[in-house]
Motif scaffolding. Structure first.
Motif, short mmCIF file in Angstrom:
data_model
loop_
_atom_site.label_atom_id
_atom_site.label_comp_id
_atom_site.label_asym_id
_atom_site.label_seq_id
_atom_site.Cartn_x
_atom_site.Cartn_y
_atom_site.Cartn_z
N SER A 109 27.35 42.90 45.29
CA SER A 109 27.99 42.18 44.18
C SER A 109 28.64 40.88 44.61
CB SER A 109 28.99 43.08 43.45
OG SER A 109 29.80 43.73 44.37
N ASP A 132 27.53 44.80 35.01
CA ASP A 132 28.19 44.61 36.29
C ASP A 132 29.14 45.78 36.59
OD1 ASP A 132 28.42 43.10 38.55
OD2 ASP A 132 30.08 41.90 37.81
N GLY A 174 32.78 40.61 45.96
CA GLY A 174 32.15 41.66 45.17
C GLY A 174 33.04 42.87 44.97
N GLY A 224 33.67 37.42 37.72
CA GLY A 224 33.32 38.75 38.21
C GLY A 224 34.02 39.10 39.49
N PRO A 225 33.71 40.22 40.11
CA PRO A 225 32.78 41.23 39.60
C PRO A 225 33.33 41.96 38.38
CG PRO A 225 33.91 42.04 41.53
CD PRO A 225 34.32 40.62 41.38
N GLY A 226 32.44 42.35 37.46
CA GLY A 226 32.91 42.89 36.20
C GLY A 226 33.73 41.81 35.51
N ASN A 227 35.00 42.12 35.21
CA ASN A 227 35.86 41.06 34.69
C ASN A 227 37.10 40.92 35.56
OD1 ASN A 227 37.09 43.39 34.03
ND2 ASN A 227 37.09 43.07 31.82
#
Lengths: 308, 397
Positions: free
Chosen positions: B216, B375, A161, A249-252
């Protein structure tokens, strides 16, 4: 004289027979050629064509000119994915090459314990990427994973994460999966080196380290090139592992080119843009393969066993 | 027809089709696929003109793309002729199947609003009351962090889990109109002040350590987020109605004695009706426009005579879900989970607005960008303003 005449006649004969053999040889290539055209060239042309269209996978395909190209090339996400792909490629190579080389040299010996260890090292090779990714995903879970099972609080990190940490986790899992294969290559390479080289080195008083750098490493040159080609070009296809492990992820933070292509095509339903990424991938892969071949192929004709 | 594998729905669907086939009005064949595999497969099949007669789906943006490409039957006039049949379903379920006043699908399965779940044991230990307003929520964050319990469980790796927070916050702050403008692709619709405020509230909650550490890296598909709630590692969780069934099979005792639930808290000064809800109003059956007339006839016969028979309704209720028909209400009291099902029924039937999950409502192109940006918003990598401008760029795509 008779002998000489026959020797002099020999080249003629061979060229004659080669000429005779030409037609059937070409025909023999045909099936492979058909398959190559049908399953490699035509789809490739199709992808290039698709990259100039706009298609959501359902409605009619419409010509979009360079629309998809400008969209992809103006998207900072694309450059992030390219940069990330190269970063993973280089770091994977830097991690995997020394580890698998040292392991390969180590297990190339003939003692029984080395054979047992070698079997253990090769286990990850037997697992599919999806299984590896699912297993690591569970192990790395900060609340129910390895840290909880072993009561080791320091293992309870935000492994998948944290945008920085996740990169190293991905590198580690990739290495865990592919180091065995490259170890196998190096083991084979080391076993090809004639024992006489080491014997004479020992007589000259060379130690183990000196032997490694003066004999093993130069002799492994072609193994290194083969293994590096596989690591570098193969890194373009880490898709399955990363897809299951992080989904980009996380995000890209782990959205590499191959994954970007999939997500654009099948999640965002932009087949045109996904085709652009596919074309970019093809070029990167081709350039890499040709580049490495050139580095490795310059003295292709030289003997690998010089001095013997 | 193709349907989704996985119990209890797989058995219910199988029995429903078998019962219909005995009626002598035609024969249906059903094949089951796993959720993610199905989503890719059905799209490819529809695109290639190889769709099954009955197309199972989630309504919203994907159904709209089928409708725009004339791949699914317009059922409007047929439903007008069969008004009794149409009247069977909960009113809130039609919205996600209706585009430009035309209806393209029939609701099926259970209604799944998103609900706040609480671990009562943790609330008793902390001497705290269930939150009613956003201020209560922010106070509870400190209370639970002080006790060493995570305030909220969140499976953030799945991304749509984080998105549920935005759906509710935006509705409470700005009312349904804000998302309707986004849905209608009005330019700069994401720059609405309510969107910015929503982003700010989320980031405040993240900064106050409202979500469990490492959220996350937790994935919702393994139900790890639900486990955090029933093991007492977290005190609260915002999750879909389906999580009730999941927790019930994993920890029946917890669900019976220690689980509480409510609608999303109110926000002082917000424009949205506190009775509004978000989530998945239903799943849907559409009929492929490429099917033959005979196949379409059998499919319609199944919808009117085979779908939601009394036996089906009982089976759905017994599994802990709320079927999307009005007839279900009278049966709830006698079920295993009367309290929860009654709550879900009231939530979905009395909500002035039942906003469909954004990733289903928007076009797939927008949904992919949305999940990515949500995210990053939760990771504090982008500001609410940047979130808005990133999303504005996807409008109309």
């Amino acid at each position: 004289m008779a002998a000489l005449a026959s020797v002099a006649g020999a080249p003629d004969q061979t060229s004659e027979s080669r000429r005779v053999g030409e037609a059937p040889l070409d025909l023999l290539v045909l099936p492979a050629l058909i398959f190559f055209v049908a399953f490699a060239l035509i789809p490739l042309v199709g992808v290039v064509a698709l990259s100039f269209t706009s298609w959501d996978g359902i409605s009619a395909i419409t010509y979009a000119g360079t629309g998809s190209w400008t969209q992809v090339l103006n998207d900072p996400g694309t450059y992030h994915a390219i940069w990330l792909t190269f970063k993973i490629m280089i770091v994977s190579w830097l991690v995997q090459t020394p580890v698998s080389m040292l392991l390969g040299v180590f297990v190339a010996g003939h003692e029984r314990y080395r054979a047992v260890l070698a079997v253990l090292y090769f286990l990850p090779l037997l697992l599919s990427s999806a299984a590896v990714a699912i297993a690591f995903k569970s192990l790395l879970d900060p609340n129910f994973g390895l840290s909880a099972g072993l009561h080791l609080p320091f293992l309870s990190q935000d492994w998948l994460g944290d945008p920085t940490l996740v990169f190293f986790v991905v590198i580690f899992v990739i290495a865990w999966q592919f180091v065995p294969f490259h170890t196998l290559l190096y083991q084979g390479g080391v076993r090809q080196i004639p024992a006489s080289l080491y014997e004479s080195a020992q007589i000259d008083g060379a130690g183990r380290v000196r032997q490694f750098f003066s004999i093993t490493l130069p002799q492994l040159k072609y193994t290194i090139i083969t293994s590096s080609t596989l690591i570098l070009v193969g890194s373009l296809t880490y898709f399955d592992l990363i897809f299951v492990l992080t989904g980009g992820g996380p995000g890209n933070a782990t959205r590499i080119l191959a994954l970007d292509m999939y997500l654009r095509g099948f999640k965002a339903n932009q087949m045109g843009a996904a085709s652009v990424i596919a074309v970019i991938l093809v070029f990167v892969g081709l350039a890499l393969a040709l580049g490495i071949q050139r580095i490795g192929g310059r003295d292709r004709a030289a003997s690998q066993l010089e001095g013997l | 027809m193709w349907a989704l594998s996985g119990q209890p729905n797989e058995d219910i669907q199988k029995n429903s089709v078998a019962a219909f086939n005995k009626l002598g009005k035609g024969t249906m064949n059903v094949t089951f696929f796993q959720n993610d595999a199905y989503k890719t497969k059905i799209r490819t099949a529809v695109g290639a003109g190889q769709a099954p007669t009955m197309i199972y789906g989630w309504g919203g943006g994907i159904l709209k793309s089928y409708a725009d490409a004339d791949q699914v039957e317009d059922l409007t006039s047929w439903l007008k002729d069969n008004a009794d049949f149409k009247d069977k379903f909960l009113d809130a379920t039609w919205g996600s199947a209706t585009f430009d006043g035309k209806i393209f699908a029939i609701p099926c399965n259970n209604t799944q609003p998103i609900v706040m779940y609480y671990n009562k044991t943790q609330f008793e230990k902390a001497g705290a009351d269930l939150p009613k307003s956003w201020d209560d929520v922010m106070n509870l964050v400190d209370v639970f962090n002080g006790k060493g319990v995570a305030p909220f469980s969140l499976g953030g790796q799945s991304k749509w889990t984080s998105m549920m927070w935005l759906e509710y916050l935006l509705d409470r702050i700005g009312g349904p109109e804000v998302f309707n403008a986004i849905f209608a692709n009005k330019s700069d619709a994401w720059s609405d002040d309510a969107v910015i405020q929503t982003g700010q509230r989320v980031q405040e909650l993240v900064k106050a350590k409202g979500f469990i550490k490492g959220f996350s890296s937790i994935a919702a598909d393994s139900n790890a987020d639900q486990a955090l709630l029933y093991t007492g590692k977290a005190a609260m969780m915002l999750h879909g109605g389906w999580a009730y069934g999941g927790m019930k099979s994993a920890q029946p005792d917890f669900v019976k004695n220690h689980l509480a639930f409510s609608n999303f808290p109110t926000i002082a000064g917000g424009k949205g009706d506190p009775k509004n809800t978000v989530g998945n109003p239903a799943n849907y059956w559409s009929i492929s426009a490429k099917a033959s007339e005979d196949e379409k006839k059998v499919a319609k016969a199944y919808l009117t005579d085979g779908l939601f028979t009394d036996k089906d309704i009982d089976a759905y209720i017994a599994s802990g879900g709320l079927p999307v028909v009005k007839a279900a209400q009278s049966k709830l009291a006698g079920s295993d989970n009367p309290e929860f099902l009654q709550f879900i029924y009231e939530l979905s039937s009395q909500a002035p607005n039942f906003q469909q999950s954004w990733d289903q409502a928007l076009s797939p192109t927008q949904a992919d960008a949305l999940l990515n940006n949500v995210d990053q918003l939760f990771l504090l990598q982008i500001t609410p303003e940047k979130f808005a401008s990133n999303m504005n760029a996807t409008l109309g795509k």
